[in-house]
Design a protein around this motif. Structure first.
Motif: not given
Length: 468
Positions: A67-74, A76-84, A256-264
């Motif tokens: 999830g942390l990897v996905m968080h930074w990808i979202v 850096i590349f400004k990918i539309p995603f809920p929470g961002y 953001p959800p991806l940050l929540l998942i990755g940090m957990e």
């Protein structure tokens, strides 16, 4: 959805998220039980069963780390995603009013709404440093709940395990009302009651099936221990669900959800490596003198390509389920997260039947159809009924208006109250949108005619003629 909460309409996007969570959640349960039934060569050269609950707990957190990897990808590349919200360097603020507790990280209200929308009150700055440490708390919940459930799964069939986990909905409902202060409607409690009835029906079926195969009191005692462990895990998991919703609806900061998942996942991985594994290694048990020997676990894993493949499937299923389950809490709320676990026994049981009769006829995996399966099927229908009652007045739900299938219960006044509050909320939203639009037009008009703009600039914009 309670008295202080807006009714959440399930559009196409919410439905897809819910279905994805069911599919990946089913894969998690099937893979967990399957790995525990596989065998490999142990550290002393003997064939042993790969029944390692702590390793599966550790593997779950490693999967969540992605999830942390996905968080930074979202980001850096400004990918539309809920929470961002990529329109600024700020995370959208969570709107908290007396009429709604729904998070507004750009979450969609209907299938026509955009995936990421702009909120009116962004907060300053990014997620503060203290929040990264604060997220260790849900990791502790998750660690305790998963470890307890995995320990219980060792002694239970996967269908019993999944049904007992589904009983967590009553814990969530109680804490939602008494901890979050979000009082549920009577028809929602009616739906929760039927969910509990379904758990009793289907759970008793699975217990009767296992009772036929029991050959000693020791096995019956292990089954009881497994039930207690899984129920304790369901209670702790309910604490986590409510905590996640509370964090994602904090006025001070948006997570953001991806940050929540990755940090957990990060905190859970660290806790497993430096706290849990040393503890279970030195605790006495039947795994070469330990409750769970990590060195023996590694040897079993290395010597079996089947276990490695099962773990890879488990890894991706874990990440997918945690992502979609948090998104269910994100676009709906925590009790829908618990309802999600009530649907999983259906898909787990059907998958186990297919594995037994189609995929693994001669290997003994899966579950057969028994003389008690009719009761289990009836229990599943009760489960669907209870969920449909709870989900009212959304599309596809059942409203209690005194009909025979409502058991002569008439709660029409509650539906009318919800519909009235929805109409008022929509009127308020329309008025706010008009006021905001007027303010933007007025600000733009004042800027165009501002004396601080040169007369030549105004001439170029057609607002004035230059005086020569």
């Amino acid at each position: 959805m309670g008295r202080g909460e807006k009714t959440h309409k399930c559009g196409l996007w919410e439905l897809l998220i819910f279905l994805a969570a069911i599919i990946t959640g089913t894969a998690c349960s099937i893979c967990s039980k399957t790995m525990m039934e596989l065998h490999s060569i142990s550290i002393d050269g003997n064939i042993e069963q790969f029944s390692k609950p702590i390793f599966q707990t550790f593997g779950m957190f490693v999967g969540m780390l992605f999830g942390l990897v996905m968080h930074w990808i979202v980001l850096i590349f400004k990918i539309p995603f809920p929470g961002y919200e990529h329109g600024s360097q700020e995370y959208p603020r969570v709107e908290m009013t007396s009429s709604t507790t729904k998070t507004q990280y750009g979450a969609v209200d209907s299938e026509e709404a955009p995936l990421v929308s702009q909120t009116s009150k962004p907060i300053n700055g990014k997620t503060p440093l203290w929040m990264y440490f604060f997220l260790a708390i849900p990791s502790i919940f998750d660690l305790a709940a998963t470890a307890l459930c995995m320990m219980g799964l060792r002694y239970l069939d996967v269908s019993i395990y999944q049904l007992l986990r589904g009983s967590g909905i009553i814990f969530v409902a109680l804490m939602k009302q008494h901890v979050l202060g979000d009082y549920l409607y009577k028809f929602q409690w009616f739906g929760v009651f039927w969910n509990v009835v379904s758990v009793i029906l289907v759970g008793s079926t699975a217990i009767l099936n296992s009772g036929e195969n029991s050959q000693s009191n020791a096995e019956a005692g292990e089954a009881l221990l497994g039930i207690v462990l899984v129920m304790l895990g369901a209670f702790v998991q309910a604490l986590q669900f409510v905590f996640e919703e509370k964090v994602m609806t904090m006025d001070e900061i948006a997570v953001p959800p991806l940050l929540l998942i990755g940090m957990e996942g990060l905190w859970g991985t660290l806790l497993c490596l430096f706290v849990v594994y040393p503890l279970v290694y030195y605790l006495p048990g039947d795994d070469h003198g330990s409750y769970e020997d990590p060195f023996n676990t590694y040897q079993l894993f290395k010597n079996s390509s089947t276990i490695q493949l099962a773990f890879m499937i488990y890894f991706f299923a874990i990440f997918g389920y945690n992502l979609f389950a948090v998104l269910v809490t994100f676009v709906l709320n925590s009790i829908w997260h618990a309802i999600l676990d009530n649907f999983r026994p259906i898909t787990v049981w059907l998958s186990d039947l297919m594995i037994f009769y189609v995929i693994s006829k001669s290997h003994g995996y899966g579950e057969p159809w028994t003389q008690y399966s009719v009761i289990q099927l009836f229990g599943m229908l009760v489960l669907l009924y209870g969920t449909a009652v709870y989900n009212a007045p959304n599309a596809g739900s059942i409203k209690l208006r005194g009909e025979w299938f409502s058991f002569c219960v008439d709660l029409s006044n509650e539906y009318e109250e919800i519909e009235l509050s929805e109409q008022e909320a929509e009127a308020d939203a329309d008025w706010d949108a008009k006021v905001l639009s007027f303010q933007k037009r007025r600000a733009s008009s004042l800027a165009e005619h501002s004396p601080h703009i040169s007369i030549h600039t105004q001439a170029l914009r057609g607002l004035a003629s230059p005086k020569i």
